[in-house]
Design a protein around this motif. Structure first.
Motif, PDB file in Angstrom:
ATOM      1  N   LEU A  36      -4.326  14.833 -41.300  1.00 31.98           N
ATOM      2  CA  LEU A  36      -3.585  13.561 -41.362  1.00 31.98           C
ATOM      3  C   LEU A  36      -3.295  13.170 -42.811  1.00 31.98           C
ATOM      4  N   LEU A  37      -4.167  13.615 -43.729  1.00 34.35           N
ATOM      5  CA  LEU A  37      -3.973  13.294 -45.151  1.00 34.35           C
ATOM      6  C   LEU A  37      -2.646  13.845 -45.665  1.00 34.35           C
ATOM      7  N   GLU A  38      -2.223  14.975 -45.097  1.00 34.79           N
ATOM      8  CA  GLU A  38      -0.982  15.619 -45.561  1.00 34.79           C
ATOM      9  C   GLU A  38       0.261  15.018 -44.892  1.00 34.79           C
ATOM     10  N   ARG A  39       0.046  14.333 -43.766  1.00 37.64           N
ATOM     11  CA  ARG A  39       1.192  13.792 -43.016  1.00 37.64           C
ATOM     12  C   ARG A  39       1.619  12.451 -43.583  1.00 37.64           C
ATOM     13  N   LYS A  40       2.886  12.159 -43.436  1.00 39.60           N
ATOM     14  CA  LYS A  40       3.402  10.876 -43.925  1.00 39.60           C
ATOM     15  C   LYS A  40       4.170  10.174 -42.812  1.00 39.60           C
ATOM     16  N   ALA A  41       4.233   8.859 -42.946  1.00 38.61           N
ATOM     17  CA  ALA A  41       5.087   8.019 -42.101  1.00 38.61           C
ATOM     18  C   ALA A  41       4.881   8.301 -40.612  1.00 38.61           C
ATOM     19  N   LEU A  42       6.012   8.482 -39.875  1.00 38.78           N
ATOM     20  CA  LEU A  42       5.946   8.604 -38.420  1.00 38.78           C
ATOM     21  C   LEU A  42       5.187   9.865 -37.980  1.00 38.78           C
ATOM     22  N   LYS A  43       5.285  10.943 -38.765  1.00 39.67           N
ATOM     23  CA  LYS A  43       4.578  12.191 -38.398  1.00 39.67           C
ATOM     24  C   LYS A  43       3.070  11.942 -38.332  1.00 39.67           C
ATOM     25  N   ARG A  44       2.565  11.131 -39.283  1.00 36.40           N
ATOM     26  CA  ARG A  44       1.131  10.819 -39.284  1.00 36.40           C
ATOM     27  C   ARG A  44       0.760  10.040 -38.017  1.00 36.40           C
ATOM     28  N   VAL A  45       1.562   9.049 -37.674  1.00 35.43           N
ATOM     29  CA  VAL A  45       1.294   8.218 -36.494  1.00 35.43           C
ATOM     30  C   VAL A  45       1.309   9.072 -35.227  1.00 35.43           C
ATOM     31  N   LEU A  46       2.301   9.959 -35.105  1.00 39.82           N
ATOM     32  CA  LEU A  46       2.414  10.804 -33.908  1.00 39.82           C
ATOM     33  C   LEU A  46       1.206  11.741 -33.770  1.00 39.82           C
ATOM     34  N   LYS A  47       0.800  12.335 -34.899  1.00 41.88           N
ATOM     35  CA  LYS A  47      -0.358  13.240 -34.868  1.00 41.88           C
ATOM     36  C   LYS A  47      -1.627  12.453 -34.540  1.00 41.88           C
ATOM     37  N   PHE A  48      -1.708  11.225 -35.059  1.00 42.28           N
ATOM     38  CA  PHE A  48      -2.891  10.406 -34.792  1.00 42.28           C
ATOM     39  C   PHE A  48      -2.953  10.012 -33.312  1.00 42.28           C
ATOM     40  N   LEU A  49      -1.797   9.727 -32.718  1.00 40.36           N
ATOM     41  CA  LEU A  49      -1.755   9.414 -31.283  1.00 40.36           C
ATOM     42  C   LEU A  49      -2.239  10.610 -30.452  1.00 40.36           C
ATOM     43  N   GLU A  50      -1.882  11.830 -30.892  1.00 39.42           N
ATOM     44  CA  GLU A  50      -2.362  13.036 -30.195  1.00 39.42           C
ATOM     45  C   GLU A  50      -3.896  13.114 -30.251  1.00 39.42           C
ATOM     46  N   ILE A  51      -4.450  12.792 -31.425  1.00 38.76           N
ATOM     47  CA  ILE A  51      -5.912  12.800 -31.584  1.00 38.76           C
ATOM     48  C   ILE A  51      -6.551  11.767 -30.650  1.00 38.76           C
ATOM     49  N   LEU A  52      -6.002  10.548 -30.647  1.00 32.37           N
ATOM     50  CA  LEU A  52      -6.545   9.485 -29.786  1.00 32.37           C
ATOM     51  C   LEU A  52      -6.472   9.888 -28.315  1.00 32.37           C
ATOM     52  N   ASP A  53      -5.360  10.513 -27.930  1.00 35.08           N
ATOM     53  CA  ASP A  53      -5.179  10.924 -26.538  1.00 35.08           C
ATOM     54  C   ASP A  53      -6.251  11.936 -26.141  1.00 35.08           C
ATOM     55  N   TYR A  54      -6.531  12.880 -27.033  1.00 34.55           N
ATOM     56  CA  TYR A  54      -7.568  13.890 -26.737  1.00 34.55           C
ATOM     57  C   TYR A  54      -8.939  13.221 -26.605  1.00 34.55           C
ATOM     58  N   LEU A  55      -9.279  12.353 -27.569  1.00 35.22           N
ATOM     59  CA  LEU A  55     -10.589  11.682 -27.552  1.00 35.22           C
ATOM     60  C   LEU A  55     -10.735  10.780 -26.328  1.00 35.22           C
ATOM     61  N   ALA A  56      -9.596  10.245 -25.852  1.00 30.94           N
ATOM     62  CA  ALA A  56      -9.617   9.331 -24.704  1.00 30.94           C
ATOM     63  C   ALA A  56      -9.837  10.063 -23.387  1.00 30.94           C
ATOM     64  N   THR A  57      -9.546  11.368 -23.359  1.00 27.96           N
ATOM     65  CA  THR A  57      -9.615  12.088 -22.079  1.00 27.96           C
ATOM     66  C   THR A  57     -10.756  13.111 -22.020  1.00 27.96           C
ATOM     67  N   THR A  58     -11.433  13.375 -23.149  1.00 24.81           N
ATOM     68  CA  THR A  58     -12.555  14.317 -23.112  1.00 24.81           C
ATOM     69  C   THR A  58     -13.800  13.627 -22.546  1.00 24.81           C
ATOM     70  N   ASP A  59     -14.691  14.432 -21.932  1.00 26.65           N
ATOM     71  CA  ASP A  59     -15.977  13.859 -21.530  1.00 26.65           C
ATOM     72  C   ASP A  59     -17.107  14.430 -22.392  1.00 26.65           C
ATOM     73  N   ASP A  60     -16.719  15.027 -23.531  1.00 28.58           N
ATOM     74  CA  ASP A  60     -17.664  15.643 -24.466  1.00 28.58           C
ATOM     75  C   ASP A  60     -18.119  14.596 -25.495  1.00 28.58           C
ATOM     76  N   TYR A  61     -18.875  13.613 -25.033  1.00 34.68           N
ATOM     77  CA  TYR A  61     -19.313  12.543 -25.945  1.00 34.68           C
ATOM     78  C   TYR A  61     -20.573  11.866 -25.432  1.00 34.68           C
ATOM     79  N   ASN A  62     -21.234  11.129 -26.328  1.00 32.16           N
ATOM     80  CA  ASN A  62     -22.373  10.268 -25.973  1.00 32.16           C
ATOM     81  C   ASN A  62     -22.105   8.870 -26.492  1.00 32.16           C
ATOM     82  N   ILE A  63     -22.518   7.869 -25.715  1.00 33.67           N
ATOM     83  CA  ILE A  63     -22.455   6.480 -26.177  1.00 33.67           C
ATOM     84  C   ILE A  63     -23.729   6.204 -26.975  1.00 33.67           C
ATOM     85  N   LEU A  64     -23.588   5.614 -28.158  1.00 30.26           N
ATOM     86  CA  LEU A  64     -24.744   5.443 -29.044  1.00 30.26           C
ATOM     87  C   LEU A  64     -25.580   4.208 -28.717  1.00 30.26           C
TER      88      LEU A  64
END
Length: 290
Positions: free
Chosen positions: A140-168
């Motif tokens: 994300l450090l290399e991305r700028k403007a809308l490209k950064r936002v789009l890539k970040f949305l992809e990351i959020l989407d993955y984190l939102a749908t994985t069950d590979d996590y623990n609640i702290l």
């Protein structure tokens, strides 16, 4: 003298950006870590480093890498004590409605909204997710403007749908997040962080925040959901896990090095905090390669 640090942290993304992405690879000064919170969510990826994970009521030690999502206004401390060779810590800080309040409420964002809700208790992602998403966060450090936002949305989407996590903070979080409480808690945690290997009396710590001992005990239990003794024992156990990880010291030596003066008391506290004995913990560590 313990300096008061600002507790409500103000974050400003760079001009023309709605999310703040930063990375550091220099040696970390853990004395600059302080107890703080902010309305932004924070995604933290440490690729090679060691340190304490202190989020809300959760306290643990990590060795190598970690990927954490911290919810809005969830109090937390700094992360990596030190970064190992080629190690970096990358953080993304963003408001839940960084694309506007209407956007966060569209049906396609339902999973991400649920992720934001889970993040209020702090989320730690597993090895598979770290390996897949960690490098994308760094890019994300290399991305700028809308490209950064789009890539970040992809990351959020993955984190939102994985069950590979623990609640702290699965038991819920009772920490108050008003600046006055956070200021006092900051002083308390910094003092414990510097002195947990020694005996800390209730008189000592109550004096640090200008309270009587009974008032301090009531305040601390109400604000953190645990007793002060519990907190100190947790710090000692977390330090013990660090030494079991990194040193060849005997378990008896580790017990005294961490501030416990009784071996059976150490064993009981270690088991209470980690769910296993110190010798079992050390055996398992040898089999874990992250």
């Amino acid at each position: 003298m313990i300096n008061k640090k600002p507790t409500l942290e103000k974050l400003s993304p760079s001009f023309g950006s709605s999310i703040l992405v930063k990375q550091h690879a220099e040696k970390v000064d853990k004395n600059n870590a302080f107890w703080h919170f902010h309305p932004e969510l924070e995604l933290v990826y440490v690729n090679k480093g060691q340190g304490k994970t202190h989020i809300g009521n959760h306290l643990s030690y990590f060795n190598n890498s970690q990927l954490i999502l911290i919810g809005a206004n969830l109090p937390h401390n700094g992360f990596a004590d030190r970064l190992t060779a080629n190690g970096t810590e990358t953080t993304v800080q963003f408001k839940s409605d960084f694309l506007g309040s209407e956007f966060v409420n569209i049906p396609e964002m339902a999973n991400v909204s649920a992720l934001y809700d889970r993040a209020k208790k702090g989320i730690k992602f597993g090895i598979e997710t770290k390996q897949k998403i960690g490098p994308k966060i760094e890019k994300l450090l290399e991305r700028k403007a809308l490209k950064r936002v789009l890539k970040f949305l992809e990351i959020l989407d993955y984190l939102a749908t994985t069950d590979d996590y623990n609640i702290l903070n699965a038991d819920g979080l009772v920490l108050e997040t008003n600046p006055q409480d956070s200021d006092k808690i900051n002083i308390i945690y910094k003092y414990v962080n510097a002195n947990f290997q020694n005996h800390i009396t209730l008189d000592d710590i109550a004096d640090k925040v200008s309270m009587t001992v009974p008032a301090f005990c009531r305040y601390f239990k109400k604000t953190t959901g645990k007793t002060f003794t519990q907190l100190v024992n947790e710090y000692r156990v977390v330090h013990a896990t660090k030494l079991l990880n990194e040193s060849k010291m005997s378990i008896a030596d580790i017990c005294f090095e961490c501030g416990f003066n009784n071996f059976s008391h150490f064993n009981k506290q270690f088991n209470d905090v980690t769910g296993k004995s110190a010798s079992q913990y050390r055996k398992e560590i040898k089999h874990i390669i992250q």
